[in-house]
Scaffold this motif. Structure first.
Motif, mmCIF file in Angstrom:
data_model
loop_
_atom_site.group_PDB
_atom_site.id
_atom_site.type_symbol
_atom_site.label_atom_id
_atom_site.label_comp_id
_atom_site.label_asym_id
_atom_site.label_seq_id
_atom_site.Cartn_x
_atom_site.Cartn_y
_atom_site.Cartn_z
ATOM 1 N N LEU A 161 0.823 -1.201 0.000
ATOM 2 C CA LEU A 161 0.000 0.000 0.000
ATOM 3 C C LEU A 161 0.862 1.258 0.000
ATOM 4 O O LEU A 161 1.948 1.290 0.580
ATOM 5 N N SER A 162 0.354 2.294 -0.653
ATOM 6 C CA SER A 162 1.026 3.586 -0.615
ATOM 7 C C SER A 162 0.909 4.181 0.787
ATOM 8 O O SER A 162 0.080 3.752 1.598
ATOM 9 N N GLN A 163 1.713 5.178 1.073
ATOM 10 C CA GLN A 163 1.629 5.833 2.379
ATOM 11 C C GLN A 163 0.252 6.453 2.589
ATOM 12 O O GLN A 163 -0.291 6.424 3.696
ATOM 13 N N ARG A 164 -0.326 7.001 1.531
ATOM 14 C CA ARG A 164 -1.649 7.618 1.643
ATOM 15 C C ARG A 164 -2.696 6.588 2.052
ATOM 16 O O ARG A 164 -3.514 6.838 2.944
ATOM 17 N N LYS A 165 -2.664 5.408 1.437
ATOM 18 C CA LYS A 165 -3.626 4.365 1.780
ATOM 19 C C LYS A 165 -3.387 3.834 3.189
ATOM 20 O O LYS A 165 -4.332 3.509 3.905
ATOM 21 N N ARG A 166 -2.122 3.739 3.583
ATOM 22 C CA ARG A 166 -1.807 3.266 4.933
ATOM 23 C C ARG A 166 -2.422 4.198 5.981
ATOM 24 O O ARG A 166 -3.068 3.756 6.937
ATOM 25 N N LEU A 167 -2.209 5.495 5.806
ATOM 26 C CA LEU A 167 -2.737 6.460 6.764
ATOM 27 C C LEU A 167 -4.261 6.465 6.756
ATOM 28 O O LEU A 167 -4.896 6.578 7.807
ATOM 29 N N ARG A 168 -4.850 6.322 5.583
ATOM 30 C CA ARG A 168 -6.300 6.288 5.489
ATOM 31 C C ARG A 168 -6.860 5.059 6.206
ATOM 32 O O ARG A 168 -7.905 5.125 6.855
ATOM 33 N N ASN A 169 -6.142 3.941 6.101
ATOM 34 C CA ASN A 169 -6.590 2.732 6.779
ATOM 35 C C ASN A 169 -6.512 2.889 8.300
ATOM 36 O O ASN A 169 -7.374 2.397 9.034
ATOM 37 N N PHE A 170 -5.504 3.595 8.776
ATOM 38 C CA PHE A 170 -5.427 3.874 10.213
ATOM 39 C C PHE A 170 -6.585 4.750 10.668
ATOM 40 O O PHE A 170 -7.074 4.612 11.792
ATOM 41 N N GLN A 171 -7.041 5.633 9.803
ATOM 42 C CA GLN A 171 -8.197 6.457 10.155
ATOM 43 C C GLN A 171 -9.431 5.590 10.386
ATOM 44 O O GLN A 171 -10.240 5.876 11.272
ATOM 45 N N HIS A 172 -9.570 4.521 9.593
ATOM 46 C CA HIS A 172 -10.671 3.575 9.821
ATOM 47 C C HIS A 172 -10.551 2.958 11.214
ATOM 48 O O HIS A 172 -11.537 2.859 11.948
ATOM 49 N N LEU A 173 -9.367 2.532 11.568
ATOM 50 C CA LEU A 173 -9.130 1.897 12.863
ATOM 51 C C LEU A 173 -9.415 2.847 14.013
ATOM 52 O O LEU A 173 -9.994 2.450 15.039
ATOM 53 N N LEU A 174 -9.063 4.106 13.855
ATOM 54 C CA LEU A 174 -9.151 5.068 14.947
ATOM 55 C C LEU A 174 -10.538 5.686 15.109
ATOM 56 O O LEU A 174 -10.749 6.518 15.989
ATOM 57 N N ARG A 175 -11.493 5.274 14.260
ATOM 58 C CA ARG A 175 -12.857 5.784 14.400
ATOM 59 C C ARG A 175 -13.521 5.295 15.687
ATOM 60 O O ARG A 175 -14.470 5.911 16.168
ATOM 61 N N TYR A 176 -13.034 4.185 16.216
ATOM 62 C CA TYR A 176 -13.694 3.552 17.358
ATOM 63 C C TYR A 176 -13.009 4.003 18.653
ATOM 64 O O TYR A 176 -11.827 3.737 18.868
ATOM 65 N N LYS A 177 -13.778 4.684 19.500
ATOM 66 C CA LYS A 177 -13.224 5.358 20.678
ATOM 67 C C LYS A 177 -12.449 4.406 21.581
ATOM 68 O O LYS A 177 -11.317 4.702 21.983
ATOM 69 N N ASN A 178 -13.024 3.256 21.912
ATOM 70 C CA ASN A 178 -12.349 2.332 22.827
ATOM 71 C C ASN A 178 -11.113 1.701 22.188
ATOM 72 O O ASN A 178 -10.099 1.486 22.865
ATOM 73 N N ASP A 179 -11.203 1.402 20.887
ATOM 74 C CA ASP A 179 -10.039 0.862 20.179
ATOM 75 C C ASP A 179 -8.901 1.879 20.218
ATOM 76 O O ASP A 179 -7.747 1.540 20.515
ATOM 77 N N ARG A 180 -9.240 3.120 19.911
ATOM 78 C CA ARG A 180 -8.223 4.177 19.884
ATOM 79 C C ARG A 180 -7.594 4.365 21.258
ATOM 80 O O ARG A 180 -6.365 4.502 21.368
ATOM 81 N N ALA A 181 -8.420 4.344 22.294
ATOM 82 C CA ALA A 181 -7.901 4.547 23.646
ATOM 83 C C ALA A 181 -6.882 3.477 24.000
ATOM 84 O O ALA A 181 -5.828 3.769 24.573
ATOM 85 N N TRP A 182 -7.198 2.222 23.676
ATOM 86 C CA TRP A 182 -6.259 1.141 24.005
ATOM 87 C C TRP A 182 -4.973 1.247 23.200
ATOM 88 O O TRP A 182 -3.889 0.978 23.706
ATOM 89 N N LEU A 183 -5.087 1.674 21.961
ATOM 90 C CA LEU A 183 -3.911 1.725 21.095
ATOM 91 C C LEU A 183 -2.961 2.856 21.436
ATOM 92 O O LEU A 183 -1.742 2.690 21.332
ATOM 93 N N VAL A 184 -3.487 4.005 21.834
ATOM 94 C CA VAL A 184 -2.631 5.187 21.905
ATOM 95 C C VAL A 184 -2.540 5.853 23.268
ATOM 96 O O VAL A 184 -1.758 6.786 23.436
ATOM 97 N N ASP A 185 -3.313 5.434 24.268
ATOM 98 C CA ASP A 185 -3.230 6.062 25.587
ATOM 99 C C ASP A 185 -1.844 5.882 26.198
ATOM 100 O O ASP A 185 -1.242 4.805 26.116
#
Length: 213
Positions: A161-185
């Motif tokens: 994947l290109s860098q643009r697609k990679r970052l866009r895919n992370f945006q999908h992952l980070l849409r979910y509040k609890n998922d994001r909290a566990w990943l980046v807190d």
């Protein structure tokens, strides 16, 4: 795809457990033998699904993942069920727990962040763009491998994947509040990013850290 008449559908559906449904009817059934029947409805009369049915796409995505040695369900067959205006795929589910289920249990899950970062990097390096990427669709198998489920909304390409697609895919992952909290807190984001970003350019790492901030 195999045609399935209404009597055969009723026989397959007998004693099934409805796992997912909406106002238009059943969407996912757990059958008596432990397999899954996933039903797809065409939302428009004229649609690309006429030529390339969603059930076929699901099966093709599974084949693409297996070619990349990524754990996923096993397809049994795809069907066209004209009596209920549905296409369907029957498959054996991938054994294990979703990461959301794992995280609901007591224990130290720090290493899991590292493993997930490396797993997503592997997906992207192998050209897998999974729009429904979230912790409810990633499975920890009994042999401690990570795999994917519910892969209807996926595209696989030959190149990474290109860098643009990679970052866009992370945006999908980070849409979910609890998922994001566990990943980046706290320091979690650093461990996750480090596992994903090994060998990436400093510019991309900075972009990813900014996205996770």
């Amino acid at each position: 795809m195999h045609p399935m008449d209404h009597s055969a559908y009723l026989a397959v559906r007998e004693n099934a457990t409805v796992l997912e449904a909406d106002g238009s009817g059943d969407k996912v059934l757990l059958l008596e033998d432990g397999t899954i029947l996933k039903l797809f409805r065409r939302k428009r009369l004229i649609s690309s699904a006429l030529v390339f049915p969603y059930a076929r796409r699901f099966a093709d995505n599974i084949q693409a993942l297996k070619q990349r040695d990524i754990p996923c369900p096993d397809v049994i067959a795809t069907y066209r069920i004209a009596s209920i205006s549905r296409d369907a795929v029957r498959y054996t589910p991938l054994p294990g727990l979703t990461l959301r289920q794992v995280l609901s249990q007591d224990g130290d899950h720090e290493q899991l962040r590292v493993e997930l970062g490396a797993f997503i990097a592997r997906l992207h390096d192998q050209g897998v763009y999974f729009r429904s990427l979230h912790l409810g669709n990633v499975i920890l198998t009994p042999d401690a491998k990570l795999g994917l489920i519910d892969i209807s909304d996926m595209k696989c390409q030959r190149r990474a994947l290109s860098q643009r697609k990679r970052l866009r895919n992370f945006q999908h992952l980070l849409r979910y509040k609890n998922d994001r909290a566990w990943l980046v807190d706290g320091d979690a984001g650093s461990a996750f990013v480090a596992a994903y970003a090994q060998g990436r350019t400093s510019r991309f790492i900075a972009q990813l850290k900014s996205l996770l901030a």
